[in-house]
Design an enzyme around this catalytic site. Structure first.
Site, mmCIF file in Angstrom:
data_model
loop_
_atom_site.group_PDB
_atom_site.id
_atom_site.type_symbol
_atom_site.label_atom_id
_atom_site.label_comp_id
_atom_site.label_asym_id
_atom_site.label_seq_id
_atom_site.Cartn_x
_atom_site.Cartn_y
_atom_site.Cartn_z
ATOM 1 N N SER A 51 1.179 -1.133 -0.638
ATOM 2 C CA SER A 51 0.038 -0.027 -0.010
ATOM 3 C C SER A 51 0.736 1.356 0.138
ATOM 4 O O SER A 51 2.046 1.572 -0.159
ATOM 5 C CB SER A 51 -1.068 -0.350 1.356
ATOM 6 O OG SER A 51 0.052 0.155 2.713
ATOM 7 N N LYS A 52 0.316 2.546 0.394
ATOM 8 C CA LYS A 52 1.252 3.905 -0.663
ATOM 9 C C LYS A 52 1.633 3.872 1.180
ATOM 10 O O LYS A 52 2.743 4.584 0.577
ATOM 11 C CB LYS A 52 -0.184 4.609 -0.093
ATOM 12 C CG LYS A 52 -0.695 4.766 -1.554
ATOM 13 C CD LYS A 52 -0.589 6.107 -2.024
ATOM 14 C CE LYS A 52 -0.705 6.396 -3.581
ATOM 15 N NZ LYS A 52 -1.858 6.330 -4.280
#
Ligand code: GLU
Length: 477
Positions: free
Chosen positions: A252-253
């Protein structure tokens, strides 16, 4: 009837495809999926096709398509022919759904949304957590069909037994047919479902190998039913595990960059990215550093692992550093200019380009990214007067300024080679009773304004005699 061995997809000329949905940027996982398909096809003289799955009109945007194409281009993954728009093929999808009706492998379902909801409510009231809808129209005689009423086309899926997905990565995966419903292939408004469109497109495009994320493994079971319903050959499936972050959690980011474009803007070379992404979930012995030509030759489905690969930024950087060092100078310069544009930095001026290209030989070793390389090449990109950073400024005391002053006249007539400059610098140092290092420090400051630079000889050779002398005179006492 048993297909002749030569008709099996595995024996036909290889055709792979990448089929992104244009709803956002090109994710690093998508980039790796595209790379695997590209390597597989290119290594076998096959075709690598691109299909934009833009049937979701709400979420698909031209900007996202452009971002995906741009990401692929940057990664150097060229595709054959034009990108295919899935939406543009909707009439063909509908045609196939109707052909299924003719074949008797699908049927018209007149159930309304309310009737389906009521069916589920009854099943749930009886304790089922999920109810596979069983349409009353599955076996209805066509004479009972309500004239002019809207209908969806549903597959006549087997209700008992199992569907086996033979996957080149996951092995044999079994699905109970009682879990697979008579899925809709054409909605009552005439639009095809995703499950139908993918199969029709893959078939029509001649795709022999479907290599994609394992989040699509369940879809494969349902898609096989469409192949069977049309009597089409099922492609070779290869469902690859997703990419995880360094901590083993879903990427994820918060782990850092997830878009391919971010890696370009951070100054990773495309060849290094290809190499690193190829190793992410696939292995060829212990080989870590390789070219794309080698990857094409080696890439194969049995080398793909079954567990999720973890993104390792240290490894990415070390592989990228090796690719930068091994790059041909002209290609490297071109890529650096692409990086500057992607990162929103000013473009190189003509003199800067010229000087950078002359400097590459002494700055490309041990630079893991383009920002690192440009930091080493700082001396070649700046104009007088050179502004020294704080650490470098300390090396310029009055004594060293005086020493630099005695050096400049000696450089006027020196032969401008390392062999010609070396004795002048070492003699100047020894005349002042200092070691070479004590002379090199103020020289670095004068020439680059930095403490960490290529060797003073390399800098002098790159910027040339006049500029060297001018920079020394600017600081000499
Ligand atoms: N469009 C799908 C996606 O972006 C891929 C479908 C496929 O590869 O079959 O996840």
């Amino acid at each position: 009837m048993c297909a002749a061995a030569s008709d099996r997809p595995a024996d036909r000329p290889v055709v792979t495809r990448f089929a992104p949905s244009p709803t956002g940027y090109l994710h690093i996982g998508g980039g790796r999926t595209a790379l695997f398909n590209w390597l597989y096809a290119r290594g076998r003289g096959g075709k690598f096709l691109l299909r934009i799955e833009d049937t979701d009109r709400e979420r698909s945007t031209p900007a996202a398509t452009e971002a995906i194409l741009q990401g692929l281009r940057w990664l150097g993954l060229d595709w054959d022919g034009d990108a295919v728009s899935q939406f543009a093929r909707k009439d063909r999808h509908a045609e196939v759904a109707h052909e299924m009706l003719t074949r008797g492998t699908a049927y018209k379902c007149f159930s309304t949304a309310e009737e389906i909801a009521a069916f589920r409510a009854v099943a749930e009231a009886k304790g089922a957590s999920y109810a596979v809808f069983q349409s009353p129209w599955r076996d209805a005689d066509s004479s009972t069909h309500p004239a002019g009423a809207p209908f969806a086309i549903r597959m006549r899926a087997p209700r008992t037994g199992e569907t086996l997905v033979e996957d080149a990565v996951q092995g044999t995966v079994r699905f109970g047919n009682d879990q697979l419903d008579d899925m809709i292939v054409l909605r009552s408004d005439g639009t095809p479902t995703y499950m139908l469109a993918v199969v029709v497109d893959d078939h029509d495009m001649g795709v022999t190998h479907v290599i994609r994320g394992d989040d699509h493994l369940n879809n494969a079971a349902r898609q096989q039913m469409v192949y069977d319903a049309m009597g089409w050959e099922i492609p070779v499936w290869a469902h690859i595990p997703l990419i995880h972050g360094p901590d083993g959690k879903k990427l994820s980011k918060r782990h850092g960059a997830t878009a391919v474009g971010d890696y370009q803007a951070q100054g990773y070379p495309a060849a290094g990215m290809r190499n690193y992404l190829a190793r992410l979930g696939w292995a060829h012995g212990d080989d870590e550093f390789f070219t794309s030509a080698q990857a094409m030759e080696w890439f194969d489905l049995p080398g793909i692992g079954r567990s999720p690969a973890r993104l390792d930024f240290k490894k990415l950087e070390s592989i990228c550093g090796l690719h930068i060092a091994a790059s041909d100078d002209a290609a490297l310069l071109h890529e650096i200019e692409g990086y500057l544009a992607a990162a929103g930095h000013p473009a190189l001026t003509d003199p800067q380009r010229d000087l950078l290209s002359r400097a590459l030989y002494c700055v490309k070793d041990r630079a893991k990214t383009f920002p690192e390389l440009l930091e080493k090449a700082h001396f070649a990109l700046i104009n007088r007067p050179i502004v020294a950073d704080e650490a470098a400024a300390k090396a310029l005391d009055p004594v060293s300024r005086g020493i630099l002053k005695t050096l400049t006249p000696r450089l006027q007539n020196a032969s401008w080679t390392k062999e010609g400059l070396e004795p002048i610098l070492t003699e100047t140092a020894s005349e002042h009773g200092i070691g070479f290092g004590k002379l090199a420090a103020p020289l670095r400051t004068a020439l680059a304004g930095r403490t960490v630079t290529p060797s003073v000889y390399d800098m002098m050779l790159v910027i040339g005699r006049d500029e060297t002398i001018a920079r020394l005179e600017d600081v000499a006492g």
